[in-house]
Write a protein that holds these residues in place. Structure first.
Motif: not given
Ligand SMILES: Nc1ncnc2c1ncn2[C@@H]1O[C@H](COP(=O)(O)OP(=O)(O)OP(=O)(O)O)[C@@H](O)[C@H]1O
Length: 582
Positions: A54-56, A51-52, A41, A58-59, A44
């Motif tokens: 975001w998935p982290w 922006d990359a 997180l 969420a995780a 990135r």
């Protein structure tokens, strides 16, 4: 440790403990995962494409929510388990202690047992409720953090991995130092608790001899010892805790240095370095907390070990199969030997028979073992040699309930429970009707006492019967014995003189209690001795003379001399009394 837990807590609770540990470990692992997610997180976020991240994010959110839910479940289960554990431990201690021979309960053990059942059990409960989770976090979270770092940079992960055993060695060293002083401090605290209880309980005697807290030497010495041990605990403990903290900080510094070197060398970017440092902090922080938890954990372990000792004490053996209840009620002692465990022989091959329905008086010098004989018949202790029989049955073949249903005991030191007068009498036979309880009370002339008291039969007697006079306590205890209607009576006659009213009431109750019963009486009153069917004269743990009063007087031996002395002494008393009156 597992064997100790199973012995003390029992299999069911140990399995419960494992389940609680599993939940706590799961929560700690999820916490580690959440920390580990910080690396990608932050990398990135601080890199070229935020922006990359975001998935982290969420995780991380998912891991945090999962951690929250599992940590909550672990806390609830931990608290529930802790409450169950307290109940179980109290039951286990209670069930075991009631089966122990009375010889086990000497002064020191009783004090230590009180402390163990109170403070000790609370300590173990606290450990289960509040210690297991932080302890899992202290070990499981760093382990997950190291694993996650491997995925990111193996050199930093290796540095952390090397740091772990260093911290572990420091932890063990500080723990060992502390546990030695912990044990000594605990022994000193238990001794002080005993002396304080003694000091509080025996205030009348201490005051009578002008002893204040300052010159009650035993208490004073115990307090001094406790103080010395507390100082030693600080002296030894502080370097231990400081040493461990230093080791942990050194490990952290090494990881920090290595990270900086790698960053300067260009093999790790700034974002990664910050992320790894955050992880390194999360790695050392829980380990640091382990040092503080260690103290409480050691105390809980010490308590478990002391509980183990109590639970390991041999109970009074109960018969495997229940013998039929005896039909007759004679008492026989065949070649009975006994000592209280201090190496001295108190009874030495003693033979004694009390035929059913007869009264035998035990007389002899002080310390000759008369009271001990009655204790062995009631199986407060087991004889070390020979056999004790009641109604033809070896007392070891009878259950405690069977034996006690046969015996009524009236001993010198009367103990009343802190309830009402009526409740104390009813303790003789729980299923007695109210009328039977009152009737027993009337025979022992307890009704004269209740008439004087505002609450009558419901008057409370205080702890140990402290609200009643000595003679009144004896009358209540006699009413209790009368209500029991047991066929065998063991009687240790009071040596202290009572006032005329109590004396008459007690004698009258005793006459009813002993009529047509098998009676063994440790006799002090001359009338009782003379009235017995048989007199056994005890000396050095053996019956040295036996016969009726006349036979023994005619023998002109030990009994005749004893009788002469007693008569002379009572003659002096009578003479002294008539002189003071005249
Ligand atoms: N609980 C105990 N622990 C250790 N020794 C004990 C205990 N009770 C009694 N003794 C010892 O056993 C011996 C016999 O004691 P016991 O009370 O049976 O004598 P006794 O004949 O009834 O004396 P007394 O007439 O003074 O009451 C004594 O030397 C006493 O010190």
């Amino acid at each position: 440790m597992n064997a100790l837990l199973t012995r003390v807590l029992g299999r069911e609770q140990t399995e419960g403990l494992h389940r609680v540990l599993l939940w706590a470990a799961l929560a700690a692992a999820l916490q580690g995962v959440a920390y580990a997610l910080l690396v990608p997180l932050l990398t990135r976020l601080l890199g070229d494409d935020p922006d990359a991240a975001w998935p982290w994010v969420a995780a991380l959110a998912a891991a945090t929510v999962a951690y929250g839910a599992v940590a909550f479940t672990a806390a609830v289960r931990g608290n529930r388990f802790s409450a169950d554990l307290g109940r179980t431990l109290h039951h286990r201690i209670g069930d075991h202690v009631v089966a122990l021979p009375l010889g086990w309960f000497d002064g020191e053990r009783t004090g230590a047992l009180g402390q163990l059942a109170g403070q000790g059990v609370v300590q173990v409960m606290n450990a289960a409720a509040n210690l297991l989770r932080p302890l899992c976090i202290a070990f499981v979270t760093p382990a997950v953090v190291v694993l996650a770092t491997f995925a990111f940079d193996w050199r930093l992960a290796l540095a952390m991995l090397v740091a772990a055993p260093v911290a572990a060695v420091a932890y063990r060293w500080s723990g060992r130092l502390m546990s030695r002083v912990d044990r000594q401090s605990h022994a000193a605290a238990a001794e002080t608790a005993d002396r304080l209880v003694e000091f509080a309980r025996h205030q009348p005697a201490l005051r009578a001899f002008g002893r204040t807290a300052e010159d009650h030497e035993l208490l004073d010495a115990a307090l001094r010892e406790q103080h010395a041990k507390a100082r030693a605990a600080v002296r030894v403990g502080v370097p231990g805790i400081a040493g461990f903290a230093l080791a942990v900080q050194l490990c952290f510094t090494c990881v920090l240095l290595l990270g900086t070197v790698l960053a300067l060398g260009g093999s790790v970017g700034a974002g990664e370095l910050i992320a790894v440092l955050v992880l390194a902090v999360r790695f050392v922080e829980p380990m640091g907390a382990a040092a503080e938890l260690g103290g409480s954990l050691r105390m809980a372990r010490g308590t478990l070990e002391r509980l183990d000792e109590v639970l390991a004490a041999d109970p009074l053996p109960q018969p495997a199969t229940t013998a039929p209840l005896p039909e007759t009620y004679g008492i026989e002692l065949d070649g009975v030997s006994f000592g209280y465990g201090d190496g001295r022989t108190v009874l030495d091959g003693l033979d004694l028979r009390v035929p059913a329905g007869h009264t035998v008086a035990l007389v002899g010098p002080s310390g000759s073992g008369k009271t001990t004989v009655t204790r062995l018949i009631a199986r407060f202790w087991d004889a070390t040699g020979g056999t004790v029989r009641v109604g033809g049955a070896d007392v070891r073949d009878l259950t405690t309930d069977q034996l006690m249903s046969r015996l009524a005991m009236v001993f010198q030191d009367v103990y009343l429970f802190a309830g009402t007068i009526e409740g104390n009498i009813r303790a003789g036979r729980e299923d007695a009707t109210d009328e039977e309880v009152r009737e027993a009370g009337r025979i022992a002339r307890v009704d004269e006492i209740t008439e004087r008291l505002p609450d009558g039969w419901a008057a409370r007697v205080g702890e140990g019967g402290a609200a009643l006079s000595g003679g009144e306590r004896q009358r209540v205890s006699l009413a209790r014995a009368l209500l029991k209607r047991a066929p065998v009576v063991l009687l240790d006659e009071a040596t202290s003189a009572l006032d005329a009213e109590n004396e008459a009431a007690i004698q009258q109750a005793l006459d009813v209690l002993t009529a047509d019963r098998t009676v063994l009486v440790v006799a002090h009153r001359l009338d009782t001795v003379r009235g017995a069917d048989l007199i056994a004269f005890l000396e050095d743990g053996r019956v040295v003379e036996r016969g009726t009063h006349e036979e023994l007087l005619a023998l002109g031996g030990r009994y005749a001399a004893f009788w002469g002395e007693r008569e002379q002494a009572s003659g002096w008393r009578l003479a002294a009394r008539s002189q003071t009156r005249g």
